[in-house]
Every structure is written in C-alpha cells, then in structure tokens.
Design an enzyme around this catalytic site. Structure first.
Site, PDB file in Angstrom:
ATOM      1  N   TYR A 119      93.337  82.758 -76.653  1.00 35.61           N
ATOM      2  CA  TYR A 119      91.946  82.098 -75.973  1.00 35.61           C
ATOM      3  C   TYR A 119      91.379  83.602 -75.403  1.00 35.61           C
ATOM      4  O   TYR A 119      91.869  84.707 -76.097  1.00 35.61           O
ATOM      5  CB  TYR A 119      92.630  81.180 -75.033  1.00 35.61           C
ATOM      6  CG  TYR A 119      91.493  80.273 -74.335  1.00 35.61           C
ATOM      7  CD1 TYR A 119      90.565  79.622 -75.197  1.00 35.61           C
ATOM      8  CD2 TYR A 119      91.315  80.141 -73.311  1.00 35.61           C
ATOM      9  CE1 TYR A 119      89.633  78.923 -74.659  1.00 35.61           C
ATOM     10  CE2 TYR A 119      90.303  79.570 -72.410  1.00 35.61           C
ATOM     11  CZ  TYR A 119      89.471  78.737 -73.196  1.00 35.61           C
ATOM     12  OH  TYR A 119      88.576  78.162 -72.633  1.00 35.61           O
ATOM     13  N   ARG A 172      75.876  80.980 -79.300  1.00 36.47           N
ATOM     14  CA  ARG A 172      76.277  81.660 -77.950  1.00 36.47           C
ATOM     15  C   ARG A 172      78.001  81.670 -77.858  1.00 36.47           C
ATOM     16  O   ARG A 172      78.394  81.007 -76.996  1.00 36.47           O
ATOM     17  CB  ARG A 172      75.724  80.667 -76.780  1.00 36.47           C
ATOM     18  CG  ARG A 172      75.669  81.710 -75.464  1.00 36.47           C
ATOM     19  CD  ARG A 172      76.972  81.707 -74.644  1.00 36.47           C
ATOM     20  NE  ARG A 172      77.277  80.605 -73.622  1.00 36.47           N
ATOM     21  CZ  ARG A 172      78.650  80.227 -73.754  1.00 36.47           C
ATOM     22  NH1 ARG A 172      79.585  80.468 -74.556  1.00 36.47           N
ATOM     23  NH2 ARG A 172      78.851  79.049 -73.193  1.00 36.47           N
ATOM     24  N   LYS A 190      90.213  76.373 -79.444  1.00 40.26           N
ATOM     25  CA  LYS A 190      90.154  75.611 -78.161  1.00 40.26           C
ATOM     26  C   LYS A 190      90.876  74.196 -78.652  1.00 40.26           C
ATOM     27  O   LYS A 190      91.572  73.816 -77.652  1.00 40.26           O
ATOM     28  CB  LYS A 190      88.644  74.840 -77.945  1.00 40.26           C
ATOM     29  CG  LYS A 190      87.519  75.708 -77.457  1.00 40.26           C
ATOM     30  CD  LYS A 190      87.482  75.544 -76.038  1.00 40.26           C
ATOM     31  CE  LYS A 190      86.681  76.495 -75.211  1.00 40.26           C
ATOM     32  NZ  LYS A 190      86.616  76.455 -73.744  1.00 40.26           N
ATOM     33  N   GLU A 262      80.685  72.965 -78.122  1.00 38.80           N
ATOM     34  CA  GLU A 262      81.178  74.247 -77.595  1.00 38.80           C
ATOM     35  C   GLU A 262      80.364  75.618 -78.070  1.00 38.80           C
ATOM     36  O   GLU A 262      80.116  75.649 -79.216  1.00 38.80           O
ATOM     37  CB  GLU A 262      82.727  74.589 -78.203  1.00 38.80           C
ATOM     38  CG  GLU A 262      83.500  75.438 -77.368  1.00 38.80           C
ATOM     39  CD  GLU A 262      83.842  75.148 -75.904  1.00 38.80           C
ATOM     40  OE1 GLU A 262      84.310  74.188 -75.855  1.00 38.80           O
ATOM     41  OE2 GLU A 262      83.480  76.010 -75.100  1.00 38.80           O
ATOM     42  N   ASP A 263      79.771  76.194 -77.265  1.00 34.63           N
ATOM     43  CA  ASP A 263      79.053  77.613 -77.362  1.00 34.63           C
ATOM     44  C   ASP A 263      77.942  77.525 -78.167  1.00 34.63           C
ATOM     45  O   ASP A 263      77.716  78.377 -78.847  1.00 34.63           O
ATOM     46  CB  ASP A 263      80.189  78.718 -77.990  1.00 34.63           C
ATOM     47  CG  ASP A 263      81.072  78.958 -77.021  1.00 34.63           C
ATOM     48  OD1 ASP A 263      81.259  78.172 -75.603  1.00 34.63           O
ATOM     49  OD2 ASP A 263      81.895  79.958 -77.118  1.00 34.63           O
ATOM     50  N   ASP A 285      81.427  71.267 -73.346  1.00 29.97           N
ATOM     51  CA  ASP A 285      82.414  71.730 -72.291  1.00 29.97           C
ATOM     52  C   ASP A 285      81.878  72.908 -71.672  1.00 29.97           C
ATOM     53  O   ASP A 285      82.406  73.170 -70.453  1.00 29.97           O
ATOM     54  CB  ASP A 285      83.399  72.410 -73.468  1.00 29.97           C
ATOM     55  CG  ASP A 285      84.723  73.198 -72.514  1.00 29.97           C
ATOM     56  OD1 ASP A 285      85.001  72.617 -71.731  1.00 29.97           O
ATOM     57  OD2 ASP A 285      85.179  73.811 -72.940  1.00 29.97           O
ATOM     58  N   ASP A 286      80.765  73.625 -72.096  1.00 31.93           N
ATOM     59  CA  ASP A 286      80.137  74.723 -71.179  1.00 31.93           C
ATOM     60  C   ASP A 286      79.467  74.022 -70.077  1.00 31.93           C
ATOM     61  O   ASP A 286      79.357  74.938 -69.026  1.00 31.93           O
ATOM     62  CB  ASP A 286      79.318  75.647 -72.214  1.00 31.93           C
ATOM     63  CG  ASP A 286      80.065  76.187 -73.246  1.00 31.93           C
ATOM     64  OD1 ASP A 286      81.167  76.975 -73.242  1.00 31.93           O
ATOM     65  OD2 ASP A 286      80.015  75.777 -74.502  1.00 31.93           O
ATOM     66  N   ASN A 427      82.842  85.194 -69.705  1.00 31.43           N
ATOM     67  CA  ASN A 427      84.110  85.781 -70.515  1.00 31.43           C
ATOM     68  C   ASN A 427      83.393  86.598 -71.858  1.00 31.43           C
ATOM     69  O   ASN A 427      81.998  86.360 -72.084  1.00 31.43           O
ATOM     70  CB  ASN A 427      84.684  84.447 -71.313  1.00 31.43           C
ATOM     71  CG  ASN A 427      85.370  83.687 -70.279  1.00 31.43           C
ATOM     72  OD1 ASN A 427      85.919  84.276 -69.390  1.00 31.43           O
ATOM     73  ND2 ASN A 427      84.983  82.287 -70.288  1.00 31.43           N
TER      74      ASN A 427
HETATM   75  N1  LIG Z   1      84.795  80.482 -67.258  1.00 34.85           N
HETATM   76  C1  LIG Z   1      84.397  79.314 -68.060  1.00 34.85           C
HETATM   77  O1  LIG Z   1      85.151  78.577 -68.179  1.00 34.85           O
HETATM   78  C2  LIG Z   1      83.322  79.471 -68.611  1.00 34.85           C
HETATM   79  C3  LIG Z   1      82.546  80.741 -68.837  1.00 34.85           C
HETATM   80  N2  LIG Z   1      81.485  80.792 -69.373  1.00 34.85           N
HETATM   81  C4  LIG Z   1      80.602  82.217 -69.514  1.00 34.85           C
HETATM   82  O2  LIG Z   1      79.656  82.030 -68.735  1.00 34.85           O
HETATM   83  C5  LIG Z   1      78.680  82.972 -69.452  1.00 34.85           C
HETATM   84  C6  LIG Z   1      77.199  82.227 -69.371  1.00 34.85           C
HETATM   85  O3  LIG Z   1      77.446  81.142 -70.326  1.00 34.85           O
HETATM   86  P1  LIG Z   1      76.177  79.947 -70.280  1.00 34.85           P
HETATM   87  O4  LIG Z   1      75.976  79.734 -69.010  1.00 34.85           O
HETATM   88  O5  LIG Z   1      76.984  78.951 -71.321  1.00 34.85           O
HETATM   89  O6  LIG Z   1      75.132  80.768 -70.953  1.00 34.85           O
HETATM   90  P2  LIG Z   1      73.651  80.562 -71.053  1.00 34.85           P
HETATM   91  O7  LIG Z   1      72.992  81.411 -71.977  1.00 34.85           O
HETATM   92  O8  LIG Z   1      73.298  78.913 -71.093  1.00 34.85           O
HETATM   93  O9  LIG Z   1      73.198  81.077 -69.616  1.00 34.85           O
HETATM   94  C7  LIG Z   1      73.339  82.558 -69.161  1.00 34.85           C
HETATM   95  C8  LIG Z   1      72.158  82.630 -67.984  1.00 34.85           C
HETATM   96  O10 LIG Z   1      72.374  83.937 -67.726  1.00 34.85           O
HETATM   97  C9  LIG Z   1      71.112  84.514 -67.097  1.00 34.85           C
HETATM   98  N3  LIG Z   1      70.886  85.773 -67.255  1.00 34.85           N
HETATM   99  C10 LIG Z   1      70.775  86.663 -68.348  1.00 34.85           C
HETATM  100  N4  LIG Z   1      70.801  87.795 -67.786  1.00 34.85           N
HETATM  101  C11 LIG Z   1      70.779  87.933 -66.528  1.00 34.85           C
HETATM  102  C12 LIG Z   1      70.642  88.889 -65.575  1.00 34.85           C
HETATM  103  N5  LIG Z   1      70.303  90.351 -65.677  1.00 34.85           N
HETATM  104  N6  LIG Z   1      70.404  88.496 -64.226  1.00 34.85           N
HETATM  105  C13 LIG Z   1      70.686  87.036 -63.983  1.00 34.85           C
HETATM  106  N7  LIG Z   1      70.886  86.221 -64.893  1.00 34.85           N
HETATM  107  C14 LIG Z   1      70.887  86.646 -66.095  1.00 34.85           C
HETATM  108  C15 LIG Z   1      70.089  83.747 -68.245  1.00 34.85           C
HETATM  109  O11 LIG Z   1      68.816  83.870 -67.667  1.00 34.85           O
HETATM  110  P3  LIG Z   1      67.605  83.087 -68.755  1.00 34.85           P
HETATM  111  O12 LIG Z   1      67.854  81.544 -68.143  1.00 34.85           O
HETATM  112  O13 LIG Z   1      66.526  83.554 -67.959  1.00 34.85           O
HETATM  113  O14 LIG Z   1      67.592  83.378 -69.890  1.00 34.85           O
HETATM  114  C16 LIG Z   1      70.816  82.330 -68.269  1.00 34.85           C
HETATM  115  O15 LIG Z   1      70.451  81.537 -67.160  1.00 34.85           O
HETATM  116  C17 LIG Z   1      79.209  83.352 -70.706  1.00 34.85           C
HETATM  117  O16 LIG Z   1      79.817  84.781 -70.480  1.00 34.85           O
HETATM  118  C18 LIG Z   1      80.372  82.502 -70.740  1.00 34.85           C
HETATM  119  O17 LIG Z   1      81.395  82.752 -71.655  1.00 34.85           O
HETATM  120  C19 LIG Z   1      80.584  79.681 -70.140  1.00 34.85           C
HETATM  121  C20 LIG Z   1      81.529  78.642 -70.081  1.00 34.85           C
HETATM  122  C21 LIG Z   1      82.779  78.425 -69.591  1.00 34.85           C
HETATM  123  C1  LIG Z   2      85.360  79.557 -71.644  1.00 36.93           C
HETATM  124  C2  LIG Z   2      84.476  79.202 -72.592  1.00 36.93           C
HETATM  125  O1  LIG Z   2      83.978  77.785 -72.875  1.00 36.93           O
HETATM  126  C3  LIG Z   2      83.126  80.168 -72.480  1.00 36.93           C
HETATM  127  O2  LIG Z   2      83.268  81.104 -71.960  1.00 36.93           O
HETATM  128  O3  LIG Z   2      82.242  79.782 -73.274  1.00 36.93           O
HETATM  129 MG   LIG Z   3      82.573  77.897 -74.337  1.00 33.91          MG
END
Ligand SMILES: NC(=O)C1=CN([C@@H]2O[C@H](COP(=O)(O)OP(=O)(O)OC[C@H]3O[C@@H](n4cnc5c(N)ncnc54)[C@H](OP(=O)(O)O)[C@@H]3O)[C@@H](O)[C@H]2O)C=CC1
Ligand SMILES: CC(=O)C(=O)O
Ligand SMILES: [Mg+2]
Length: 578
Positions: A119, A172, A190, A262-263, A285-286, A427
C-alpha cells in the site's frame, strides 16, 4: 485467480476408482497442471505427501514438506534481502499470483511491516512503474472503446460471484496525478487490504480500471505503457461508458455488489458520487473514506486537547475530494452534537490552489462544493499569513503539495495553541505537507500529528512521539465487509460517521499517551472488525440490511463470513458463505 468450480474437479470414472468407492463416482482434486497454476489452491511445498499422490504431484515438487509457518519465515527472509521497496512489492505480487493463501497469511501476520509495501507509499511507485513491472494480469481492464460490450467483458473474469469492485479511471492516483491504466495498482492494492485487514474472501473481489486515455504525455510516449495511447475523453463518451459500467455490474453481480470509487479526478469524483449514490451500492473512498478516518482522528484528538469538537477552528490546505469530504463530515458530526449547520460551517476554512476560499474571490475557481464554506474575509494566499490570521486549532493538509507546512507555518501553529493538531494527509510520503519530525520539532513536541503515509516515531527530549497513520485503510475494509455481509444496497453518508466514531472509540488512553490518535497498525484487523460490528448493528437498526433474518449474534455472523487460510477446497473454489 480462481476459475469456476467445474474446471477444478476431475470426474474420475476409472474402474479402479469406482471400485475403491463402492461404485460411486469419486471427485478427485485437480490435476497437477491445473493445481500448479491456480494461486487460489496452490500451496507450494506445504502440500502433504498424501495430497501429492492424489494430485499427481510426485516428482513435480522436491521431497520436503514445508509447513505454512516455515513458508512465512522464508518469505520474510527473502523480502529482507531486497534493498528496494519496489523489489519487495514485485516479490509480494508474484507471491499473490502463485500462492494466494500464503500471501494473505504473510500479510495478516506482518501487516505493519508489509502495508508500506503493498500500500502507500510503495504502491505509488509501483503505479508509476506499473507498465514496466507488468507481469501477470490481475483485474479487468476496460477501455473507452468497449462501449456496448462491458457486460460481456465482465463475464471474462473467471469468478462469477463478485461482491465488491474497486474501480479507478487512473486520473488522480494518490498525489501523483494522471497515471492512466497504470492506476490498476490502486484497486489491486486496496482489495488486497479488503482481505488482509477485514478478512473478505478474495474471490469475491474484482479490481477494475477504466481506461479513458491519459493526459500524461510521458506515458503516451513510453514504449512499455500498457494503456491506450490517446488523450482522455470526457463529456458524453465518458459518461455513457460509466453508466454502462454501473449497469453491467448490477446485471452481472446484482444490486448488492459494492462499487468503491478510487482515485478519480476531482471533476468526476463528486458528480459521479452524487449521480450513482441513490441507485447503486457505492461510495467514494477518497471523499467519504478519507473523511471518516480524518474525523476519527479529530475526535480522538479532543481527548488530548480537551476541546469540544465545535470549539475548534479547522483549516484545510486543499479543497478537493479529501478536504471537502472531511469538511462535510465534520459538519454532520457537529450537527449530531447539537450545533446548527450554519454555525458548524463557520468553523471550517479551506484553501485551494488560488488561496483562501472567500466570497467574491477575484481569482474565482469556487465550485459549488467549495462555496458552502466560503467566508466573508480578506483574500489571503500565503498559508503562513492565513494561519496567523485565522489561528486554526486543527490544520489538515490534503493538497499533495510537499513541504507546504513549513517551519514558519508549524511554529505559528505552536505559538497559537498549546497542542495544535496537524494532519499531513497527502500520499505518498514525498507528497506529505510535512514530515513527522518537522511537525514535532517545530512545535517543540507539542503537536498532535498524523499522516497519510507512515512515518517512524520521533524522539525529542527523551520523549518518543508515535505519529498516527491517518489513512482511509482504517475505514474502507471494515465498511466494505459490513456492507457485503449485510447485503446493503445503499451506502448512506452516515455510514462514515458511524465508522469514524467506532474508530475513535478504539483509541485507548495508552495510545493517546504516546501521541497516537489511531490505534497502532498492528491492531488494524481488530479495528476493522469492530467497525464492521458497529456498522452491522447500524444497518439492521436502520433497515439497510437485506440479509434476513437479522443475526442475533452479530459477531458470530461476521466471523462466519471471514476468510481464513485453512479453508476447505470447496470454499476456496467459490462455495463461500455469502
Ligand atoms: N490519507 C488518506 O487516506 C488520503 C489521502 N489523500 C491524499 O490527499 C491528496 C489530495 O487528494 P484529493 O483531495 O483527492 O485531490 P483533489 O485533486 O480532489 O484535491 C486537491 C486539492 O488541492 C488543491 N491544491 C493544489 N495545489 C495547491 C496549493 N498549492 N495550495 C493549496 N491547495 C492546493 C487543489 O486546488 P484546486 O481546487 O484549486 O484545484 C484541490 O482543491 C492526495 O495526495 C491524496 O493522496 C486522498 C485520499 C485519502
Ligand atoms: C489513501 C488514498 O486513498 C489516496 O491517497 O488516494
Ligand atoms: Mg485513494
């Protein structure tokens, strides 16, 4: 992967066998060739002498019989010899493709050691390299050119009784962006956790990647690339194929087949969830799983900070799937505490790529999902300034921007509050907003820290801090298990608050004393099971469960549905208790 039952029994009708069985047709185990290439039943040197005779394996295997425990030891020794985590990943994937039972025994007994390989973070690297390391196929690869044939193609999967699918379109992948068909590593990873953490029988699960093309030019030009060499399609072509996929799943596997998204890219993730949630057994999941684990960590942190949930000020760096999902679930959690939704939303601030989300922002970019949280406030863009101005008690990173929680940002958090809560959820590891040691060092060891990918404990002034892993892996296996066991057709948002509370309730005093807001990873099997118990109670109480009659003893009910290594062959081959 297994195949349908019929193929694995050879009806032995020879005179000799008829005589042995009083004239009855005896069902023998499969032939050596079938056995050796079926990872569902193959157990390497652990085949007994008698079984070797029965399956014509004499001479195929060397004479030694090795017990399962010794096999596990050998696997760990082999793994320890590899210097690179990617090599360990490839070794484990090969093991899964050769002897599935041993793979899961190793995974279940060495979860803490192996989760970072199967993972995050290693799965991220594996996805980047997926085309080059591609060996034996696992899962269904659909493409945008398969319109009209999805139902038929799903039928090519050797298992008939699929109860859960993890699907990606590869746009993504973690914080790594568009990896096209290479994203398959995520559903595969997963679903390995479905079994390793929650005990979901692997033959019930199916990884799917839908290849809509990729906007990653490097992949298109990569001679090894396994996916379509074309730009991503969008609009009706995308939507129609997704609709066809959802319907094909229902037609093949029934309405209770769980579909975990997912993603997917942000622009599709929210709208597909809203579109499909009412009529399919699905969750994202995200958005929802991440929200659940993050809210659980926040609820547990209250036992350290002594604050009530609504006494906090939450600031999200990122306003995407993970951040907005968490923000919305926090509102629901505060509402359940009796706080009005307007009041709850006032506590939550978000930053996206254009800065703080404020009303009438000159740079725009405020989607309807973000607008809910937009404030009447000055238009700030620097995180440090925002932290100084808003003074959040909880700072959550979900933007995949490495290192944005700088020394100054972390020090400001520590200047503002005695025990600031800091979650760097992005991540894989090299996308984390800060490392665990940065967080503890720049807050003088006072912060409550968790991260999406694992970090080692950090010792400051002779006190060791254990960072929690705020990853949806604490949530989705238990959620999926309960949904599957209870025959749920509709996954409500409340499922994720019930799960968050169930997770937070499992954080003990001794964990909190070590700085953890999640139970240690070595407890994750029990944690997943306990979440499944709480959800089973919820599903029956709220009438979401379709499996009747309601089991009186829910623990025994769930235990009866779990995978165990020593299953009879008939169960391995598909006759399971679902
Ligand atoms: N720990 C966990 O279980 C999980 C972790 N994650 C991680 O979270 C991260 C984001 O995932 P996710 O939310 O799905 O992705 P998204 O693409 O949905 O969201 C990313 C966000 O980050 C913003 N962003 C990009 N650049 C900047 C910056 N310089 N400053 C501030 N904000 C910024 C984007 O802005 P804008 O809206 O303007 O494009 C957007 O709102 C990934 O690394 C993913 O691996 C995700 C799911 C689970
Ligand atoms: C953990 C997870 O689902 C992610 O980083 O997208
Ligand atoms: Mg994910």
């Amino acid at each position: 992967m297994g195949q349908s039952n019929e193929k694995f029994y050879c009806e032995c009708r020879s005179k000799k066998d008829k005589n042995k069985n009083g004239g009855q047709t005896k069902k023998l185990l499969m032939k050596s060739s079938e056995y050796l290439y079926n990872p569902r039943v193959c157990k390497g040197l652990a085949v007994s002498t008698r079984e070797r005779e029965e399956m014509e394996l004499r001479g195929i295997l060397p004479p030694a019989v090795r017990c399962r425990n010794l096999q596990v030891k050998a696997v760990i020794q082999n793994l320890d010899r590899f210097e690179e985590n990617l090599s360990k990943y490839i070794y484990l994937r090969n093991l899964q493709d050769f002897d599935e039972e041993l793979f899961y025994k190793v995974m279940m007994e060495h979860t803490e050691k192996l989760m970072p390989i199967v993972y995050t973070p290693t799965v991220g690297l594996a996805c980047i390299k997926y085309s080059t390391i591609f060996h034996r196929p696992r899962g269904i690869f659909l493409t945008v050119h398969d319109g009209g044939r999805i139902h038929h193609i799903l039928g090519n999967w050797p298992e008939r009784n699929v109860k859960a699918i993890v699907v990606t379109d590869g746009e993504r992948i973690l914080g790594l962006g568009d990896l096209g068909a290479n994203g398959m590593g995520i559903p595969v990873g997963k679903l390995a956790l479905y079994t390793a953490l929650a005990g979901i029988p692997p033959e019930l699960t199916l990884p799917v990647t839908i290849d809509f093309g990729t906007n990653n030019q490097k992949l298109i030009e990569d001679p090894f690339y396994i996916g379509l060499r074309q730009k991503r399609v969008k609009g009706p072509e995308y939507n129609d194929l997704m609709d066809e996929f959802m319907e094909a799943v229902v037609q093949r596997y029934g309405r209770s087949c769980l579909i975990q998204f997912e993603d997917f890219g942000n622009h599709n993730a929210f709208r597909l969830l809203e579109k499909y949630k009412p009529n399919y057994c699905t969750f994202n999941d995200d958005i929802q799983g991440t929200a659940s684990v993050a809210v659980a960590g926040i609820l547990a942190s209250l036992k350290i900070t002594g604050l009530k949930l609504a006494q906090n000020i939450f600031l999200f760096q990122g306003a995407g799937e993970a951040a907005l999902g968490t923000a919305n679930l926090l509102v629901m959690a505060m509402e359940q505490d009796g706080v009005q939704s307007e009041e709850a939303m006032k506590k939550i601030w978000l930053i996206d790529s254009k800065g703080l989300i404020v009303k009438n922002r000159p740079t725009g970019g405020i989607t309807e999902h973000k607008a809910r949280f937009a404030k009447d406030y000055q238009n700030l863009t620097s995180l440090e300034e925002i932290v100084k101005s808003i003074k959040p008690t909880v700072l959550i990173g979900a933007s995949a921007q490495r290192g944005v929680f700088t020394e100054n940002v972390l020090q400001t958090m520590a200047n503002n509050h005695k025990q600031p809560v800091i979650f760097a959820l992005s991540n894989p590891t090299d996308k984390a907003e800060c490392t665990a040691s940065d967080a503890y060092i720049h807050t003088e060891g006072r912060c409550v820290f968790a991260s999406g990918s694992p970090f080692e404990p950090v010792t400051i002034n002779e006190k060791t801090h254990y960072p929690g892993q705020g990853n949806n892996a604490y949530i989705f296996p238990g959620v999926a298990f309960a949904i599957m066991a209870c025959g749920v057709h509709y996954v409500s948002d409340e499922v994720f608050l019930v799960s968050a509370k169930a997770l937070a309730d499992q954080v003990r005093k001794e964990h909190l004393a070590e700085g953890r807001v999640y139970p240690p990873l070595k407890k994750i099997h029990d944690v997943s099971f306990n979440i499944a118990i709480k959800l089973t109670q919820y599903f029956y109480a709220e009438d979401f469960a379709t499996r009747r009659p309601e089991p009186h003893d829910k623990i025994a009910f769930l235990r009866s549905k779990q995978y165990n290594y020593a299953r009879p062959l008939s169960i391995k081959l598909g006759r399971h208790p679902y």
